[in-house]
Design a protein around this motif. Structure first.
Motif, PDB file in Angstrom:
ATOM      1  N   CYS A   1       0.686  -1.045   0.019  1.00 36.68           N
ATOM      2  CA  CYS A   1      -0.135   0.139   0.054  1.00 36.68           C
ATOM      3  C   CYS A   1       0.867   1.171   0.129  1.00 36.68           C
ATOM      4  CB  CYS A   1      -0.897  -0.034   1.225  1.00 36.68           C
ATOM      5  SG  CYS A   1      -0.243  -0.280   2.743  1.00 36.68           S
ATOM      6  N   VAL A   2       0.196   2.326  -0.197  1.00 41.41           N
ATOM      7  CA  VAL A   2       1.095   3.818  -0.379  1.00 41.41           C
ATOM      8  C   VAL A   2       1.872   4.189   0.757  1.00 41.41           C
ATOM      9  CG1 VAL A   2       1.019   5.913  -1.355  1.00 41.41           C
ATOM     10  CG2 VAL A   2      -0.914   4.574  -1.909  1.00 41.41           C
ATOM     11  N   VAL A   3       1.155   3.876   1.947  1.00 41.08           N
ATOM     12  CA  VAL A   3       2.083   4.388   3.112  1.00 41.08           C
ATOM     13  C   VAL A   3       3.289   3.797   3.151  1.00 41.08           C
ATOM     14  CG1 VAL A   3      -0.051   4.872   4.621  1.00 41.08           C
ATOM     15  CG2 VAL A   3       0.848   2.707   4.767  1.00 41.08           C
ATOM     16  N   ASN A   4       3.429   2.445   2.653  1.00 44.52           N
ATOM     17  CA  ASN A   4       4.931   1.693   2.527  1.00 44.52           C
ATOM     18  C   ASN A   4       5.897   2.758   1.968  1.00 44.52           C
ATOM     19  OD1 ASN A   4       3.521  -0.255   3.873  1.00 44.52           O
ATOM     20  ND2 ASN A   4       3.807  -1.637   2.288  1.00 44.52           N
ATOM     21  N   MET A   5       5.186   3.591   1.112  1.00 47.16           N
ATOM     22  CA  MET A   5       6.311   4.408   0.392  1.00 47.16           C
ATOM     23  C   MET A   5       6.696   6.046   0.947  1.00 47.16           C
ATOM     24  SD  MET A   5       7.362   2.586  -2.007  1.00 47.16           S
ATOM     25  CE  MET A   5       8.039   3.439  -3.237  1.00 47.16           C
TER      26      MET A   5
END
Lengths: 513, 292, 97
Positions: free
Chosen positions: A362-366
């Motif tokens: 998911c985006v929060v990982n980035m």
């Protein structure tokens, strides 16, 4: 039983089942297939447009014990939850579960539906106002399940939260069920939190007050998932949905905290080309964006993306070229709506894409950096954003735990004293976000770095930031305000706080006063 | 040397601001009993400020209290209540002449507890008469440690039109700096009143530094950092000062009378200016050598 | 010392406390009616500071009503003292030194 951060939680909960204790932010792995909703079909010529909610309830049909879901992009201006539940009550339905991504003061009529037995279960990521107070005082026999935004998407996609009927509050919809949030009197921008509901519910109903010509584009929720379209007079109050402009705080203490937090971000070394950033809309959080913006302008830095709840402030940064993209799961003001409608670099995404821990990323990982608030934080850096210091539920994780888990740098900004109350405790009343995912606490009287982040501590010290141990800050607060007496709560569990991976991080006890 | 780059007003009847006054790292906080307090609340504010002085940690900030004007009965009450609580200084508003300072000094001396660190005085010059008497005021008493300028009341007294550029107060600022320097006390500039105009604040503060002010009154905590940024010696200033001091030392070693730095003659006032810059830089941690 | 008349000091702003004192017949003692947004955590402490301040000013009989918005002890003392002074009971006090 006791979980990995020492919180006492029940082993089994009626209506929820066996409780899996929180074992660590990344310790529990998925071991299930994704849920597959029933396959649906629509013959050519069949109409989806219904004359009212009652007709839809009968056509589905909605029965006792079903789970009805809602999304919260209308926040305190939402009219759909109340309309739908009034219909349920009128039709004599009982024992419904409401799965709403958030509950606001406007949803006060829900309390009456609890009393009447129309609604007997609640599953949400955030709640404030009369419903939260009623739940705290024990209005429901079954504990409320409090999830994170990413955890709710996970629970829907992985089959722990099965939705019978999803109601989509649709600022614009066409007669065949295409929906978007960028036009109409209740335009709210992104509809991201409704994506999992639409994708996984057995039946999907779009409720709109703005019927557009077919085909409506752009499409946020597609016709392929929507079974009914209902036109009503009014689905919400625009004043409660988006603010005209989101302004940064003028409170000098919060500005001081925000300024210091921005210096922490800079000292971390992450503020360089490609920087990615999430911050909230309230209090000191948005003000951090103000100071980070100045640093980016001064340093000629272009960030890769801004994430999360989107404000005009982040839109201005996109338009100034300080960020390449905005990834938007929820808009907070009219500027966010305008930008989403007009700017191809402003992208609408769903809750799963945003923060579900159980997909292929998911985006929060980035995220490089997230700025978060706190109601309380303890000396192990665990954060409470669920209960007030008197034990009353007044919030929820929302995306707090998700962004904290994903970001390389998680900064919590908070006044050391909130009114008279010290923000730092030995043990928070309700653990929401585990301390292992929180790197720095910034207060007006000093900065504390999580001992797990020795690397970061060195960088912040080298930059001359006012570092203190978190225990030292706690003592400082207590020297100013006195040591607060502990709050006495009942034994009954009124809510379970589920971590994003589906384990239980804490239980909320009944307020008995 | 006391650093007074920023002197931040804190309203005296506002407990929230009083308890947080120390977090902004201003060089001085001015707990205000005068303009910030409504006439009917003077008694309550006096007690609140007294309690704050005794209980609140203002960190490294110099603790200053602005009392009520000396031509009112409130001033004596303020001094009697405040002085025993150990402020570093009192800021006297609307000072018209040396007599005001002398009167205040006598009241302060009477109010001090035995063994108490002497309470200093600062004079706010905010009338045409006060400005005319500025040197006499600055030299009136050994407690007097700074002259501060209040341009709003001053220009009203002149009948001048107040502008952001401040052309109308240029002469007054220069006179005030001169009076302070002649008496060997600090000159502190008038506040910049548009708290939303950060660039304007920096311009106005830069001008004040250029004119010889040592610091600036601040009416909003947001102004403190910008004011410090101007008054902090720049790297160029520190470099120049180091060259001056080195050249002087070398000249002394060689017994030479005439010294030039960067092609310009150096004499005693220039050396003392260079030494002050280095001392300030050392106190602010901008430079490792030199010392307190 | 006794009170001449009812009096009030303080505001309802955050971090402040509004204190009202009123005379009662001698021998009635001190009665405190307290409302606070931090009652659960600091109620006892606030009552204690109010009582201590009354005693320090030699007031043995008074009816006190306090509406607290998270005031620190030093603020509570100052507001009680101001109310007492306005009620005609207290000398003009300072920081207790």
């Amino acid at each position: 039983m006791i979980n990995a951060i020492g919180r006492e939680i029940p082993a089994h909960v009626e209506g929820y089942g066996k409780v899996t204790p929180f074992a660590g932010a990344f310790a529990t792995e998925p071991d299930m297939p994704r849920r597959a909703p029933a396959v649906k079909w629509a013959r050519p010529g069949a109409a989806k447009l219904a004359t009212g909610l009652e007709e839809v309830f009968r056509a589905i049909p909605v029965r006792d014990g079903m789970t009805l879901s809602f999304h919260h992009h209308f926040r305190n201006g939402d009219g759909v939850v109340n309309l739908v539940l009034a219909t349920a009550a009128k039709l004599g339905l009982k024992d419904l579960k409401v799965a709403a991504s958030s509950i606001f003061p406007v949803h006060a009529p829900l309390v009456e539906h609890f009393k009447a037995g129309v609604v007997t279960a609640l599953d949400t990521n955030y709640m404030s106002g009369p419903v939260a107070e009623a739940v705290s005082r024990g209005a429901l026999a079954k504990p409320v399940i409090l999830r994170t935004h990413g955890g709710r998407a996970r629970a829907i996609e992985c089959g722990q939260l099965k939705i019978d009927v999803a109601f989509i509050a649709a600022p614009s919809a066409d007669e065949y069920g295409n929906v978007n949030g960028i036009a109409g009197p209740t335009a709210c921008g992104s509809l991201g939190y409704a994506y999992p509901d639409a994708e996984y519910a057995d039946k999907v109903v779009a409720v709109t007050d703005n019927l557009a010509a077919y085909p409506l584009t752009p499409v946020s929720i597609p016709q392929t998932r929507v079974d009914y379209v209902v036109k009503v007079d009014k689905i919400g109050d625009p004043k409660g949905i988006v603010s005209g402009t989101t302004r940064i705080t003028k409170d000098p203490v919060q500005l001081k905290i925000a300024d210091t937090a921005a210096k922490v971000v800079q000292a971390s070394g992450l503020l360089k080309n490609g920087f990615s950033f999430q911050t909230g809309a309230g209090g000191a959080s948005l003000a951090v964006a103000h100071f980070v913006r100045q640093m980016m302008v001064a340093g000629g830095i272009t960030g890769s993306f801004a994430l999360g709840g989107i404000t005009g402030y982040l839109v201005a940064m996109l338009e100034e070229g300080l960020f390449e993209k905005i990834i938007d799961v929820q808009g907070f003001d009219l500027e966010a709506v305008r930008s989403l409608a007009a700017n191809p670099n402003h992208v609408e995404v769903g809750a799963g894409f945003y923060a579900n821990p159980f997909n292929s990323g998911c985006v929060v990982n980035m995220l490089d950096c997230v700025i978060l608030g706190a109601t309380e934080i303890d000396t192990a850096f665990n954060v409470n954003v669920v209960t007030g210091s008197d034990g009353m539920i007044m919030g929820g994780s929302g995306g707090h735990s998700d962004a904290a888990a994903g970001a390389k740098l998680t900064v919590v900004v908070a006044n050391l004293l909130r009114g008279r109350l010290p923000i730092i405790m030995d043990k928070v009343l309700t653990a929401t976000t585990p301390g292992e995912t929180v790197d720095v606490l910034v207060t007006e009287r000093g900065v504390a770095v999580n001992p797990r982040r020795g690397d970061l501590k060195e960088k912040l010290a080298a930059a001359g930031l006012p570092l203190k141990e978190i225990g030292e800050l706690k003592r400082l607060a207590e020297a100013i305000a006195g040591v607060p007496q502990p709050v006495k709560l009942g034994d009954r569990t009124v809510a379970l706080v589920e971590y994003r991976d589906g384990t239980v991080i804490d239980a909320v006890r009944q307020v008995v006063r | 040397m006391t650093i007074r780059r920023s002197m931040l007003f804190i309203p005296g009847n506002n407990p929230g601001m009083l308890q947080n006054g120390g977090v902004f790292c201003a060089d001085a906080v001015i707990l205000d009993l005068e303009d910030a307090v409504a006439p009917l609340e003077k008694d309550a504010a006096r007690l609140l400020v007294a309690a704050a002085l005794a209980s609140v940690d203002y960190g490294g900030s110099e603790k200053v209290v602005r009392i009520n004007p000396l031509d009112t009965a409130m001033a004596a009450d303020d001094i009697r209540a405040i002085v025993p609580c150990g402020p570093d200084a009192l800021l006297l508003p609307k000072v018209q002449g040396a007599k005001d300072v002398e009167a205040a000094a006598a009241l302060v001396a009477a109010a001090e507890r035995p063994g108490q660190k002497p309470v200093k005085l600062m004079a706010l010059i905010e009338t045409p008469r006060g400005l005319a008497e500025a040197y006499a005021v600055a030299a009136a008493d050994e407690r007097l440690t700074a002259l501060a300028f209040g341009a709003e009341d001053y220009t009203a007294g002149l009948g001048a039109i107040r502008t952001k550029e401040g052309t109308e107060i240029l002469a007054a600022r220069s006179l005030l700096v001169n009076a302070a320097a002649a008496a060997g006390v600090d000159a502190i500039d008038t506040p910049f009143t548009d708290t939303n105009d950060e660039e304007g604040l920096t311009r106005d503060t830069t001008l004040a530094k250029q004119l010889g002010f040592r610091g600036k009154l601040c009416i909003n905590p947001r102004q403190v950092d910008a004011v410090h940024a101007v008054f902090d010696p720049s790297a160029a200033e520190i470099g120049w000062a180091e060259r001056v001091v080195r050249a002087i030392r070398r000249a002394e070693e060689q017994g030479s009378g005439v010294v030039a730095v960067d092609g310009k003659m150096v004499d005693a006032p220039i050396v003392s200016r260079a030494e002050r810059i280095l001392q300030l830089a050392a106190l602010l941690g901008l430079r490792e050598e030199a010392g307190r | 010392m006794s009170l001449d008349k009812p009096a009030q000091a303080g505001t309802l702003e955050s971090s402040d406390i509004m204190v009202t004192v009123a005379p009662v017949p001698p021998g009635s003692g001190i009665a405190i009616e307290l409302e606070s947004n931090v009652l659960a955590q600091y109620g006892d402490a606030i009552r204690r500071v109010i009582t201590e301040t009354l005693v320090a000013y030699g007031v043995a009989d008074a009816a006190v009503r306090a509406v607290d918005r998270g005031a620190l002890d030093c603020t509570i003392r100052a507001r009680v003292a101001a109310a007492l002074a306005r009620a005609g009971a207290a000398r003009q006090g300072g920081c207790g030194r």
